[in-house]
Design a protein around this motif. Structure first.
Motif, mmCIF file in Angstrom:
data_model
loop_
_atom_site.group_PDB
_atom_site.id
_atom_site.type_symbol
_atom_site.label_atom_id
_atom_site.label_comp_id
_atom_site.label_asym_id
_atom_site.label_seq_id
_atom_site.Cartn_x
_atom_site.Cartn_y
_atom_site.Cartn_z
ATOM 1 N N VAL A 20 0.843 -1.197 0.000
ATOM 2 C CA VAL A 20 0.000 0.000 0.000
ATOM 3 C C VAL A 20 0.878 1.246 0.000
ATOM 4 O O VAL A 20 1.799 1.370 0.809
ATOM 5 N N THR A 21 0.592 2.166 -0.913
ATOM 6 C CA THR A 21 1.295 3.450 -0.929
ATOM 7 C C THR A 21 0.427 4.565 -0.345
ATOM 8 O O THR A 21 0.944 5.536 0.200
ATOM 9 N N GLU A 22 -0.898 4.417 -0.474
ATOM 10 C CA GLU A 22 -1.825 5.400 0.096
ATOM 11 C C GLU A 22 -3.108 4.700 0.485
ATOM 12 O O GLU A 22 -3.610 3.852 -0.254
ATOM 13 N N LEU A 23 -3.630 5.050 1.643
ATOM 14 C CA LEU A 23 -4.854 4.439 2.147
ATOM 15 C C LEU A 23 -5.861 5.544 2.471
ATOM 16 O O LEU A 23 -5.621 6.388 3.328
ATOM 17 N N TYR A 24 -6.997 5.526 1.772
ATOM 18 C CA TYR A 24 -8.062 6.508 1.991
ATOM 19 C C TYR A 24 -9.253 5.791 2.616
ATOM 20 O O TYR A 24 -9.658 4.716 2.154
ATOM 21 N N LYS A 25 -9.833 6.396 3.669
ATOM 22 C CA LYS A 25 -10.941 5.736 4.371
ATOM 23 C C LYS A 25 -12.048 6.726 4.688
ATOM 24 O O LYS A 25 -11.789 7.882 5.014
ATOM 25 N N GLU A 26 -13.296 6.242 4.596
ATOM 26 C CA GLU A 26 -14.474 6.994 5.021
ATOM 27 C C GLU A 26 -15.269 6.160 6.014
ATOM 28 O O GLU A 26 -15.519 4.977 5.780
ATOM 29 N N LEU A 27 -15.680 6.776 7.117
ATOM 30 C CA LEU A 27 -16.545 6.140 8.106
ATOM 31 C C LEU A 27 -17.834 6.944 8.215
ATOM 32 O O LEU A 27 -17.791 8.173 8.379
ATOM 33 N N TYR A 28 -18.994 6.253 8.148
ATOM 34 C CA TYR A 28 -20.297 6.917 8.107
ATOM 35 C C TYR A 28 -21.090 6.642 9.385
ATOM 36 O O TYR A 28 -21.152 5.503 9.865
ATOM 37 N N THR A 29 -21.723 7.699 9.912
ATOM 38 C CA THR A 29 -22.660 7.579 11.025
ATOM 39 C C THR A 29 -23.959 8.264 10.615
ATOM 40 O O THR A 29 -23.947 9.431 10.211
ATOM 41 N N GLU A 76 -16.402 10.764 8.519
ATOM 42 C CA GLU A 76 -15.019 11.006 8.911
ATOM 43 C C GLU A 76 -14.098 10.383 7.882
ATOM 44 O O GLU A 76 -14.248 9.197 7.557
ATOM 45 N N THR A 77 -13.181 11.153 7.346
ATOM 46 C CA THR A 77 -12.281 10.641 6.319
ATOM 47 C C THR A 77 -10.833 10.741 6.809
ATOM 48 O O THR A 77 -10.477 11.604 7.610
ATOM 49 N N SER A 78 -10.022 9.821 6.309
ATOM 50 C CA SER A 78 -8.583 9.852 6.609
ATOM 51 C C SER A 78 -7.819 9.450 5.360
ATOM 52 O O SER A 78 -8.271 8.602 4.578
ATOM 53 N N THR A 79 -6.668 10.063 5.160
ATOM 54 C CA THR A 79 -5.774 9.715 4.060
ATOM 55 C C THR A 79 -4.386 9.486 4.645
ATOM 56 O O THR A 79 -3.800 10.388 5.248
ATOM 57 N N LEU A 80 -3.896 8.266 4.474
ATOM 58 C CA LEU A 80 -2.580 7.894 4.993
ATOM 59 C C LEU A 80 -1.628 7.686 3.824
ATOM 60 O O LEU A 80 -1.868 6.843 2.967
ATOM 61 N N ASN A 81 -0.587 8.490 3.776
ATOM 62 C CA ASN A 81 0.461 8.326 2.770
ATOM 63 C C ASN A 81 1.576 7.505 3.404
ATOM 64 O O ASN A 81 2.211 7.942 4.366
ATOM 65 N N CYS A 82 1.802 6.321 2.862
ATOM 66 C CA CYS A 82 2.741 5.379 3.469
ATOM 67 C C CYS A 82 4.146 5.469 2.888
ATOM 68 O O CYS A 82 5.001 4.633 3.210
ATOM 69 N N ASN A 83 4.391 6.420 2.021
ATOM 70 C CA ASN A 83 5.699 6.486 1.371
ATOM 71 C C ASN A 83 6.808 6.742 2.385
ATOM 72 O O ASN A 83 6.663 7.541 3.306
#
Length: 240
Positions: free
Chosen positions: A158-167, A176-183
């Protein structure tokens, strides 16, 4: 925040990226098998144009990406013979969306979508069988999305992980969103939080509560509230 504190804060997101690395290893080399399954189960096709900047185009699992990201468009369905069609979407006999083929000139990447219980996983390979992305979605019993994760892959990791969580509630949806750059050598994490107002089953406007990891909920509403120009229907449970 010190480097040590920041790394500790990122740890849960890095663990999720690691879990996706395991998925990458498990799916490596499976394209031919997935293609065979697609050809055996596909009974209907749709075409869409536009939406190249968003995962899966018109059928992107996210309810909000094309709303909150500038110049990001979902695209639209089009006639089968439209020369500007960017995607071909495949459906099985139960009308489940089982694959999307993205066209870029003579090059085509294909995402194969598998289902198990209340989850789906999309595995995209390029034209030379390299794994490009993995997407995972989780839904509630009413078919509403609860979790959407989209991982970009490179060199079998994984080079980038984008996530959305819904309530969900009757009046609004919190995303709620998050973007993780793993480089390497630096890990970068960005967090955002949006509150979407619902009116007559449609998204009306939204308020930004966290932007880039900074809590801005104490700022005036008129500086962080945005109208929604694109109609977006949202399934809402009656008893909420």
């Amino acid at each position: 925040m010190t480097d040590e504190d920041y790394n500790a804060f990122c740890e849960p997101y890095l663990k999720e990226a690691s879990a996706f690395n395991d998925l990458i290893k498990a799916q490596k080399g499976n394209k031919q098998l997935l293609e065979k399954s697609l050809l055996a189960h596909s009974v209907r096709e749709e075409k869409s144009r536009g939406g190249e900047s968003i995962h899966r185009g018109f059928y992107c699992p996210s309810l909000i990406q094309d709303i909150v990201i500038g110049n990001c468009k979902r695209g639209s369905l089009c006639k089968p013979n439209n020369p500007k069609a960017a995607y071909t979407h495949y459906f099985d006999s139960d009308d489940k969306h089982i694959a999307t083929r993205k066209h870029d000139g003579s090059i085509a990447s294909t995402e194969y979508i598998l289902y198990h219980d209340n989850k789906s996983i999309g595995i995209m390979f390029d034209e030379v069988d390299r794994l490009e992305t993995i997407a995972e979605c989780e839904y509630d019993e009413n078919g509403r999305i609860l979790r959407y994760v989209h991982a970009l892959c490179g060199n079998n990791a994984v080079t980038e992980l984008y996530k959305e969580l819904y309530t969900y509630s009757k009046e609004n949806i919190i995303v709620e969103t998050s973007t993780l750059n793993c480089n390497i050598p630096h890990v970068l994490l960005s967090l955002d939080k949006y509150s979407f107002q619902i009116e007559s089953g449609m998204l009306k406007n939204y308020t930004v509560e966290v932007f880039g990891g900074e809590d801005i909920s104490d700022q005036p509403l008129n500086t962080r509230t945005y109208s929604i120009k694109r109609k977006r229907k949202v399934p809402i449970q009656d008893n909420l």
